[in-house]
Scaffold this motif. Sequence first.
Motif, short mmCIF file in Angstrom:
data_model
loop_
_atom_site.label_atom_id
_atom_site.label_comp_id
_atom_site.label_asym_id
_atom_site.label_seq_id
_atom_site.Cartn_x
_atom_site.Cartn_y
_atom_site.Cartn_z
N ALA A 172 14.92 11.38 16.46
CA ALA A 172 14.16 10.15 16.22
C ALA A 172 13.32 10.31 14.96
N PHE A 173 12.96 9.17 14.39
CA PHE A 173 12.22 9.14 13.13
C PHE A 173 11.05 8.18 13.25
N GLY A 174 9.93 8.59 12.69
CA GLY A 174 8.80 7.69 12.54
C GLY A 174 8.10 7.33 13.84
N SER A 175 6.99 6.61 13.69
CA SER A 175 6.18 6.22 14.84
C SER A 175 6.87 5.18 15.70
N ASP A 176 7.85 4.46 15.13
CA ASP A 176 8.54 3.45 15.92
C ASP A 176 9.71 4.03 16.70
N GLY A 177 10.00 5.33 16.51
CA GLY A 177 11.03 5.99 17.30
C GLY A 177 12.44 5.60 16.93
N THR A 178 12.68 5.24 15.68
CA THR A 178 14.05 4.96 15.24
C THR A 178 14.94 6.15 15.58
N GLU A 179 16.04 5.89 16.30
CA GLU A 179 16.89 6.98 16.78
C GLU A 179 18.21 7.03 16.03
N ALA A 180 18.66 8.24 15.76
CA ALA A 180 19.93 8.44 15.06
C ALA A 180 21.09 8.17 16.01
N GLY A 214 15.79 0.65 0.01
CA GLY A 214 14.84 0.42 1.11
C GLY A 214 15.00 1.46 2.20
N GLY A 215 14.15 1.34 3.19
CA GLY A 215 14.10 2.29 4.29
C GLY A 215 12.70 2.86 4.45
N LYS A 216 12.52 3.68 5.42
CA LYS A 216 11.22 4.29 5.68
C LYS A 216 11.14 5.66 5.04
N GLU A 217 10.04 5.95 4.39
CA GLU A 217 9.82 7.26 3.78
C GLU A 217 9.09 8.15 4.79
N LEU A 218 9.75 9.22 5.19
CA LEU A 218 9.19 10.11 6.21
C LEU A 218 9.34 11.56 5.78
N ASP A 219 8.62 12.46 6.48
CA ASP A 219 8.71 13.88 6.13
C ASP A 219 8.94 14.77 7.34
N SER A 220 9.32 14.19 8.46
CA SER A 220 9.63 14.99 9.64
C SER A 220 10.58 14.23 10.55
N ILE A 221 11.25 14.99 11.43
CA ILE A 221 12.11 14.39 12.45
C ILE A 221 11.70 14.93 13.81
N ILE A 222 12.01 14.17 14.83
CA ILE A 222 11.72 14.59 16.20
C ILE A 222 13.05 14.87 16.89
N VAL A 223 13.19 16.07 17.44
CA VAL A 223 14.46 16.49 18.04
C VAL A 223 14.24 16.84 19.51
N ALA A 224 15.18 16.39 20.35
CA ALA A 224 15.15 16.70 21.78
C ALA A 224 16.57 16.97 22.25
N VAL A 248 10.94 18.20 7.32
CA VAL A 248 12.20 18.11 6.56
C VAL A 248 11.98 17.72 5.11
N GLY A 249 10.75 17.64 4.67
CA GLY A 249 10.50 17.13 3.32
C GLY A 249 10.58 15.60 3.34
N THR A 250 10.38 14.99 2.20
CA THR A 250 10.39 13.53 2.14
C THR A 250 11.82 13.00 2.18
N ILE A 251 12.09 12.11 3.12
CA ILE A 251 13.40 11.50 3.28
C ILE A 251 13.26 9.99 3.44
N THR A 252 14.31 9.30 3.09
CA THR A 252 14.37 7.85 3.32
C THR A 252 15.29 7.61 4.52
N VAL A 253 14.77 6.86 5.48
CA VAL A 253 15.49 6.66 6.74
C VAL A 253 15.94 5.21 6.85
N ASP A 254 17.25 5.04 7.05
CA ASP A 254 17.81 3.71 7.28
C ASP A 254 19.16 3.88 8.01
N LYS A 255 19.20 3.49 9.26
CA LYS A 255 20.38 3.64 10.11
C LYS A 255 20.91 5.09 10.10
N PRO A 256 20.10 6.01 10.59
CA PRO A 256 20.48 7.43 10.57
C PRO A 256 21.56 7.74 11.61
#
Length: 217
Positions: free
Chosen positions: A130-138, A170-180, A193-201
């Motif tokens: 998952a990515f970001g505070s909104d929990g976008t999931e790959a 476009g997309g969200k600029e993030l620097d971490s991922i959440i793994v389960a 993970v460093g700075t990444i752009t997230v869009d439909k992962p």
Amino acid sequence: MSGNRRKASLVTTVLVGGAMLLTACQDTDAGTDAGAPQTSPSTSATAAAGATTPSGSPAATAGASGGTGKDNKNGGGTGGGQKPVGQVCGANDIAWSTKSETQAGGYILVVAKAKPGISCTLPAVHPTVAFGSDGTEAGPAEQSTGKQITLSGDTTAYAGVNPKTTSANGGKELDSIIVAIGNDDPDPVSLPVGTITVDKPVVTNWHTSPKDAVPSQ
């Protein structure tokens, strides 16, 4: 003569008195024996020991069980948080690392190894990422399911995460991922993970070779 008679009378009195006294003592002893049976010291000791800890008593059994239970707790079973062989891994059972790769337009390689003393199984599905505070999931990067992988010792598993599969800006600029390990994992981990752009992962299944964990764009 009178003196001799007095001595003889005195001796007779003493003898008769002694005989009566001896008879009285014998009668008393006999009465005691008849009314209160005596117990030998060895019998008393044995009875006392038997009353205290008989071999089949709950107290003796509990004592023996308590010793065995303590040994099992300290040295037996899995101990020290170790999972039974074949049990599904949790995120907190794993030593995690990530690596940024440039192949296939760029992706994140997630590396998983069991912590020392742990043996557990990764299920034949992709990890939950998952990515970001909104929990976008790959979503899944592969059409088919993978294979179960047992992590133990130096065995390593790899999964590839493509954070952006769209070509538009476009997309969200993030620097971490959440793994389960699955959606029910109670202890997901946050990995830098460093700075990444997230869009439909998307994310691949687990693989034992990093070459097999390259996600599609």
